[in-house]
Design a protein around this motif. Structure first.
Motif, PDB file in Angstrom:
ATOM      1  N   GLY A 229       0.812  -1.215   0.000  1.00  0.00           N
ATOM      2  CA  GLY A 229       0.000   0.000   0.000  1.00  0.00           C
ATOM      3  C   GLY A 229       0.841   1.258   0.000  1.00  0.00           C
ATOM      4  N   LEU A 230       0.189   2.374   0.326  1.00  0.00           N
ATOM      5  CA  LEU A 230       0.844   3.672   0.362  1.00  0.00           C
ATOM      6  C   LEU A 230       1.316   3.997   1.774  1.00  0.00           C
ATOM      7  CD1 LEU A 230      -1.715   5.654  -1.859  1.00  0.00           C
ATOM      8  CD2 LEU A 230       0.415   4.537  -2.584  1.00  0.00           C
ATOM      9  N   PHE A 231       2.232   4.961   1.863  1.00  0.00           N
ATOM     10  CA  PHE A 231       2.777   5.333   3.167  1.00  0.00           C
ATOM     11  C   PHE A 231       1.664   5.742   4.126  1.00  0.00           C
ATOM     12  CE2 PHE A 231       3.983   8.610   6.176  1.00  0.00           C
ATOM     13  CZ  PHE A 231       5.031   7.997   6.844  1.00  0.00           C
ATOM     14  N   CYS A 232       1.785   5.279   5.374  1.00  0.00           N
ATOM     15  CA  CYS A 232       0.824   5.649   6.410  1.00  0.00           C
ATOM     16  C   CYS A 232       1.462   5.446   7.783  1.00  0.00           C
ATOM     17  CB  CYS A 232      -0.460   4.813   6.294  1.00  0.00           C
ATOM     18  SG  CYS A 232      -0.182   3.033   6.446  1.00  0.00           S
ATOM     19  N   ARG A 233       0.811   5.958   8.810  1.00  0.00           N
ATOM     20  CA  ARG A 233       1.329   5.831  10.164  1.00  0.00           C
ATOM     21  C   ARG A 233       1.460   4.363  10.577  1.00  0.00           C
ATOM     22  NH1 ARG A 233       1.117   9.526  14.305  1.00  0.00           N
ATOM     23  NH2 ARG A 233      -0.367  10.773  13.113  1.00  0.00           N
ATOM     24  N   GLU A 234       0.525   3.538  10.110  1.00  0.00           N
ATOM     25  CA  GLU A 234       0.553   2.126  10.472  1.00  0.00           C
ATOM     26  C   GLU A 234       1.830   1.439   9.997  1.00  0.00           C
ATOM     27  OE1 GLU A 234      -3.141   3.729  11.246  1.00  0.00           O
ATOM     28  OE2 GLU A 234      -2.119   3.721   9.288  1.00  0.00           O
ATOM     29  N   HIS A 235       2.347   1.867   8.844  1.00  0.00           N
ATOM     30  CA  HIS A 235       3.598   1.303   8.357  1.00  0.00           C
ATOM     31  C   HIS A 235       4.734   1.573   9.333  1.00  0.00           C
ATOM     32  CE1 HIS A 235       2.382   1.118   3.794  1.00  0.00           C
ATOM     33  NE2 HIS A 235       1.741   0.230   4.543  1.00  0.00           N
ATOM     34  N   LEU A 236       4.795   2.795   9.836  1.00  0.00           N
ATOM     35  CA  LEU A 236       5.848   3.141  10.787  1.00  0.00           C
ATOM     36  C   LEU A 236       5.706   2.350  12.080  1.00  0.00           C
ATOM     37  CD1 LEU A 236       6.078   7.030  10.371  1.00  0.00           C
ATOM     38  CD2 LEU A 236       7.671   5.306   9.505  1.00  0.00           C
ATOM     39  N   LEU A 237       4.486   2.278  12.583  1.00  0.00           N
ATOM     40  CA  LEU A 237       4.272   1.570  13.843  1.00  0.00           C
ATOM     41  C   LEU A 237       4.615   0.102  13.722  1.00  0.00           C
ATOM     42  CD1 LEU A 237       0.885   3.205  14.944  1.00  0.00           C
ATOM     43  CD2 LEU A 237       3.197   3.732  15.766  1.00  0.00           C
ATOM     44  N   GLU A 238       4.390  -0.467  12.532  1.00  0.00           N
ATOM     45  CA  GLU A 238       4.678  -1.883  12.325  1.00  0.00           C
ATOM     46  C   GLU A 238       6.151  -2.150  12.063  1.00  0.00           C
ATOM     47  OE1 GLU A 238       3.577  -5.494   9.180  1.00  0.00           O
ATOM     48  OE2 GLU A 238       2.297  -3.702   9.280  1.00  0.00           O
ATOM     49  N   ALA A 239       6.775  -1.312  11.206  1.00  0.00           N
ATOM     50  CA  ALA A 239       8.129  -1.620  10.737  1.00  0.00           C
ATOM     51  C   ALA A 239       9.224  -0.785  11.396  1.00  0.00           C
ATOM     52  CB  ALA A 239       8.204  -1.429   9.220  1.00  0.00           C
ATOM     53  N   VAL A 240       8.883   0.440  11.845  1.00  0.00           N
ATOM     54  CA  VAL A 240       9.893   1.327  12.427  1.00  0.00           C
ATOM     55  C   VAL A 240       9.323   1.976  13.693  1.00  0.00           C
ATOM     56  CG1 VAL A 240      11.685   3.014  11.829  1.00  0.00           C
ATOM     57  CG2 VAL A 240      10.374   1.917  10.002  1.00  0.00           C
ATOM     58  N   PRO A 241       9.034   1.188  14.709  1.00  0.00           N
ATOM     59  CA  PRO A 241       8.366   1.757  15.893  1.00  0.00           C
ATOM     60  C   PRO A 241       9.182   2.832  16.604  1.00  0.00           C
ATOM     61  CG  PRO A 241       9.144  -0.484  16.315  1.00  0.00           C
ATOM     62  CD  PRO A 241       9.259  -0.261  14.848  1.00  0.00           C
TER      63      PRO A 241
END
Length: 373
Positions: A229-241
Motif C-alpha cells: 500500500g501507500l505510506f501511512c502511520r501504520e507502516h511506521l508503527l509496524e516496521a519502524v516503531p
C-alpha cells in the motif's frame, strides 16, 4: 617517483593557468579555448567538469544506471547531493539534475547516476535508449542541502520512493563503507517488486550488515514486500516503531513526501526530517480564473495566460527558451521579467511589478506579464 608526480602536477597547473589566461581567451575568440581543446580530446577543458561514460546498465525495465569517470575538475560530493548533467541531443544541450548513488569511498574515481525513463522524459529516455559507453557528458559541481551530516547520526531512517532511492542509496553505501554501527532502516516504496531499483544489492547489504534493516513496500500488493500500500502511520508503527528517535532522510514522489512531512509535522518531529524534492509538485492550473496575457517582447509573441508556469506557456507558444531541471534548481531557464507580477510555485510568494530575473519553470503569471524572450 614522488618527485616525478610533483613535477607533472606543477606542469599541469602551469598549462591550466596559461589556458585560462586573458591572452589565451583573446587568441581563441570567438569560440573559446575549450572549443579547441575538445577537438583534440572531448574530456579536456580549462575548468568544466566533463565525464566519460564507462558503463551503461539497466537495473529495471525503465531505468538506466551510468558509471561516469569525471576529469580532474571534479571536486566530489556529499552523499545526498545532486549534480546537473548536461547532454547534447541533436545539437541542443539539455540539463537535468541527478543524485550520485555511489559511496564516496568507492575508490576508483567514478560516480554513478541512475535515472528512471518517464514516458514524457525527453532526456531520461535518451539516457535509457541511446547513451553508450565512451560518450562524454558535462557535469556541474555537486550542490544541495540534502546531505548526510559530517557527524553521522546514531539512528538513521532512510525513506525513498521510486527513483528517489538514489541519494539515500549513496548515504547507505557510504555508511556501510565507514563501518557505521548504528541502526539503519531503509524503507522504500515502489509500485511493484520489479520496479525497485537496486533491489538485489539492497538485499545483499541487509544480509551482510546486522545493523541494516530493509523494509520494502509495494503498492500492488506484491507478496515480496514486507509492507503493502501507500505510506501511512501504520507502516511506521509496524516496521519502524522507534522512528521518532531517528534522523530521517526522505526522497521520493511529491504525494509520498507530502504524507511523510505531514506526519512528522503533526508529531513535532520536523526538525529531524531531511528531505530532497526531485520533482516540483504540479500546480493546480485553473484556466478559468487565469487573467491577463503573457507578452514575449523579443519574439513579438502574445498569448492569453492559461495559468500554467511560464516555461510551459512559452513552449506552447512555439518558443524554445533554455531550460534544464524544470524544478527551480539549475537556473537554466532564468530570464528577465520587464513588467508584471509572478507567483513562485515553491513558496507562493508574489513578486513585485518591477524588472527582475525570474525562473520560468517555477513562476506563474499573476495578470499580464512581459518577458524578455
Amino acid at each position: 617517483m614522488q618527485q616525478i608526480q610533483t613535477q607533472a602536477s606543477r606542469f599541469h597547473s602551469s598549462v591550466q593557468r596559461m589556458l585560462r589566461s586573458r591572452v589565451a581567451q583573446v587568441l581563441s575568440y570567438p569560440h573559446g579555448v575549450d572549443r579547441y581543446l575538445e577537438v583534440m580530446n572531448p574530456m579536456w577543458s580549462t575548468g568544466e567538469v566533463r565525464a566519460r561514460v564507462e558503463q551503461v546498465q539497466h537495473l529495471t525495465a525503465d531505468s538506466v544506471t551510468l558509471t561516469l569517470r569525471p576529469n580532474q575538475h571534479w571536486q566530489g560530493f556529499i552523499p545526498g547531493q545532486f549534480v546537473q548533467l548536461t547532454v547534447e541531443i541533436d545539437g541542443v544541450r539539455h540539463t537535468r539534475c541527478y543524485s550520485p548513488a555511489n559511496s564516496v569511498h568507492n575508490g576508483d574515481g567514478t560516480i554513478e547516476l541512475t535515472a528512471k525513463a518517464h514516458a514524457n522524459g525527453f532526456v531520461s529516455r535518451y539516457l535509457r535508449e541511446q547513451m553508450q559507453p565512451g560518450q562524454v557528458v558535462t557535469l556541474s559541481q555537486s550542490g544541495g542541502e540534502f546531505a548526510l551530516p559530517a557527524n553521522r547520526p546514531e539512528r538513521v531512517l532512510l525513506i525513498s520512493g521510486g527513483s528517489g532511492i538514489t541519494p539515500v542509496m549513496a548515504m547507505l553505501r557510504t555508511l556501510c563503507d565507514e563501518g557505521h554501527s548504528g541502526k539503519i532502516t531503509f524503507l522504500h516504496y515502489a509500485n511493484r517488486a520489479e520496479d525497485m531499483i537496486y533491489a538485489d544489492e539492497l538485499a545483499e547489504i541487509a544480509a551482510r550488515h546486522d545493523n541494516v534493516e530493509l523494509v520494502r513496500c509495494f503498492n500492488g500488493g506484491d507478496a515480496a514486500g514486507e509492507l503493502s500500500g501507500l505510506f501511512c502511520r501504520e507502516h511506521l508503527l509496524e516496521a519502524v516503531p522507534d522512528y521518532a528517535d531517528a534522523d530521517t532522510f526522505l526522497c521520493g514522489p511529491p504525494p509520498m513526501m507530502a504524507a511523510v512531512e505531514a506526519l512528522w509535522n503533526e508529531e513535532g518531529l520536523d526538525h529531524r526530517l531531511n528531505k530532497e524534492h526531485f520533482t516540483l509538485a504540479a500546480p493546480q492550473v485553473d484556466s478559468d480564473s487565469a487573467e491577463g496575457e503573457v507578452r514575449f517582447a523579443r519574439s513579438e509573441t502574445l498569448v492569453t495566460n492559461n495559468g500554467a508556469n511560464l516555461l510551459e506557456q512559452a513552449e506552447a507558444a512555439g518558443l524554445k527558451p533554455e531550460s534544464g531541471c524544470r524544478m527551480g534548481i539549475c537556473y537554466s531557464c532564468t530570464c528577465r521579467k520587464t513588467s508584471g507580477q509572478v507567483r513562485d510555485l515553491r513558496t507562493g510568494k508574489v513578486s513585485s511589478g518591477d524588472e527582475q530575473d525570474i525562473q520560468l519553470c517555477v513562476s506563474v503569471p499573476v495578470g499580464t506579464v512581459t518577458l524578455d524572450i
